[in-house]
Write a protein that holds these residues in place. Structure first.
Motif, PDB file in Angstrom:
ATOM      1  N   ALA A 199      69.490   3.809 128.577  1.00  0.00           N
ATOM      2  CA  ALA A 199      68.338   4.642 128.921  1.00  0.00           C
ATOM      3  C   ALA A 199      68.630   6.076 128.473  1.00  0.00           C
ATOM      4  O   ALA A 199      69.660   6.644 128.797  1.00  0.00           O
ATOM      5  CB  ALA A 199      68.089   4.609 130.422  1.00  0.00           C
ATOM      6  N   VAL A 200      67.721   6.644 127.689  1.00  0.00           N
ATOM      7  CA  VAL A 200      67.941   7.948 127.059  1.00  0.00           C
ATOM      8  C   VAL A 200      66.737   8.832 127.273  1.00  0.00           C
ATOM      9  O   VAL A 200      65.589   8.372 127.290  1.00  0.00           O
ATOM     10  CB  VAL A 200      68.192   7.776 125.538  1.00  0.00           C
ATOM     11  N   ARG A 201      66.989  10.133 127.427  1.00  0.00           N
ATOM     12  CA  ARG A 201      65.913  11.115 127.433  1.00  0.00           C
ATOM     13  C   ARG A 201      66.393  12.360 126.713  1.00  0.00           C
ATOM     14  O   ARG A 201      67.604  12.614 126.597  1.00  0.00           O
ATOM     15  CB  ARG A 201      65.466  11.458 128.855  1.00  0.00           C
ATOM     16  N   THR A 202      65.464  13.140 126.210  1.00  0.00           N
ATOM     17  CA  THR A 202      65.790  14.374 125.513  1.00  0.00           C
ATOM     18  C   THR A 202      65.917  15.520 126.499  1.00  0.00           C
ATOM     19  O   THR A 202      65.088  15.663 127.403  1.00  0.00           O
ATOM     20  CB  THR A 202      64.702  14.706 124.470  1.00  0.00           C
ATOM     21  N   VAL A 203      66.957  16.324 126.321  1.00  0.00           N
ATOM     22  CA  VAL A 203      67.182  17.468 127.209  1.00  0.00           C
ATOM     23  C   VAL A 203      66.065  18.485 126.973  1.00  0.00           C
ATOM     24  O   VAL A 203      65.775  18.847 125.838  1.00  0.00           O
ATOM     25  CB  VAL A 203      68.541  18.122 126.946  1.00  0.00           C
ATOM     26  N   PRO A 204      65.387  18.963 128.028  1.00  0.00           N
ATOM     27  CA  PRO A 204      64.343  19.960 127.850  1.00  0.00           C
ATOM     28  C   PRO A 204      64.873  21.214 127.169  1.00  0.00           C
ATOM     29  O   PRO A 204      65.987  21.638 127.411  1.00  0.00           O
ATOM     30  CB  PRO A 204      63.879  20.260 129.287  1.00  0.00           C
ATOM     31  N   ASP A 205      64.046  21.796 126.288  1.00  0.00           N
ATOM     32  CA  ASP A 205      64.415  23.017 125.590  1.00  0.00           C
ATOM     33  C   ASP A 205      64.114  24.213 126.503  1.00  0.00           C
ATOM     34  O   ASP A 205      62.963  24.521 126.777  1.00  0.00           O
ATOM     35  CB  ASP A 205      63.639  23.131 124.284  1.00  0.00           C
ATOM     36  N   CYS A 206      65.193  24.875 126.926  1.00  0.00           N
ATOM     37  CA  CYS A 206      65.015  26.013 127.835  1.00  0.00           C
ATOM     38  C   CYS A 206      65.011  27.340 127.094  1.00  0.00           C
ATOM     39  O   CYS A 206      65.014  28.400 127.704  1.00  0.00           O
ATOM     40  CB  CYS A 206      66.130  26.005 128.879  1.00  0.00           C
ATOM     41  N   GLY A 207      65.091  27.276 125.758  1.00  0.00           N
ATOM     42  CA  GLY A 207      65.169  28.511 125.000  1.00  0.00           C
ATOM     43  C   GLY A 207      63.799  29.031 124.658  1.00  0.00           C
ATOM     44  O   GLY A 207      63.631  30.090 124.098  1.00  0.00           O
TER      45      GLY A 207
END
Length: 207
Positions: A199-207
Motif C-alpha cells: 500500500a503506497v501513497r504520495t507524501v503531500p507537498d508542503c513546499g
C-alpha cells in the motif's frame, strides 16, 4: 521520485529474462486495473521485444532496459525495450516453412502504433509499442502496487504505520526473480520480492 504512471527496470541478456519481464508486466498492469485482453496482448508484445533485444549482438556486460508507461487520459499503454545493439527492427515476411521471423509481424498486428528511436543517453536503440487500453484506471491517492514500483519520497504502509521511503535498491540477481530493498526515514529496512503488493501513497507537498 519515479512517476506512478511508469516503471523502469533492467534485465540480463538471457532467455530467462523473457518470463521475468512478463511477470513484472503482470504485476504492474494488475496494479493499473488493465483487463485480461489488454494484458494478454501486452504480454505477447513485450515478450517479442525482449526476445529480439536478447538476440542482438552487443558489447559484453550490456543489459536490456524496459520501461512501461500508462496514460489514462489517452487510454494508451506504452512498452519500451532498449538495447545497445546496432541496426533497426524490420518487419519480415517469412516463407511458410520458416519457423521464426514473425515476431515483429505480431507486434505490428497487436499495437496501435510501434517504432524505434535512438536510445536516450547511450548507444543503441529503443523499440516501442503502444497499445489501446481503455480500461486503464486513473491514479488513486492511496493504491496497492508491486514493490518494484515504489520510489523514494513515497510512503509505504508497513503493518499499520505509514513510513517514508528514502532509498530503493533493486537486486536483479535474485534467483527467484528480482527483489527490492526499501529503506525508510526512521532507519527501518524492508526486503521484499519485486511483485510483492504494498500500500503506497504520495507524501503531500508542503513546499
Amino acid at each position: 521520485m519515479p512517476s506512478p504512471n511508469e516503471i523502469s527496470f533492467q534485465l540480463a541478456r538471457s532467455r530467462r529474462s523473457v518470463p521475468r519481464a512478463r511477470a513484472l508486466l503482470n504485476a504492474v498492469l494488475g496494479d493499473w486495473g488493465v483487463g485480461q485482453e489488454t494484458l494478454d496482448s501486452a504480454e505477447l508484445v513485450l515478450s517479442e521485444l525482449v526476445t529480439n533485444a536478447v538476440r542482438v549482438p552487443v558489447p559484453s556486460g550490456r543489459r536490456i532496459g524496459v520501461r512501461i508507461t500508462r496514460s489514462a487520459a489517452d487510454g494508451l499503454l506504452r512498452l519500451e525495450v532498449s538495447d545497445a545493439g546496432g541496426g533497426v527492427p524490420e518487419v519480415r515476411q517469412p516463407e511458410r516453412d520458416e519457423t521464426g521471423g514473425r515476431g515483429l509481424l505480431l507486434v505490428a498486428a497487436l499495437a496501435h502504433r510501434w517504432g524505434h528511436e535512438k536510445r536516450a543517453g547511450g548507444i543503441g536503440k529503443t523499440v516501442f509499442a503502444e497499445l489501446k487500453a481503455a480500461d486503464i484506471v486513473a491514479e488513486p491517492a492511496v493504491r496497492e502496487v508491486a514493490a518494484v514500483m515504489v520510489g523514494a519520497g513515497q510512503q509505504v504502509r508497513v503493518k499499520t504505520v505509514w513510513r517514508t521511503v528514502v532509498d530503493v535498491r533493486r537486486d536483479q540477481r535474485a534467483p527467484a526473480g528480482s527483489s527490492v530493498l526499501l529503506r525508510f526515514d526512521d532507519g527501518l529496512a524492508l526486503r521484499v520480492t519485486a511483485t510483492e503488493p504494498l500500500a503506497v501513497r504520495t507524501v503531500p507537498d508542503c513546499g
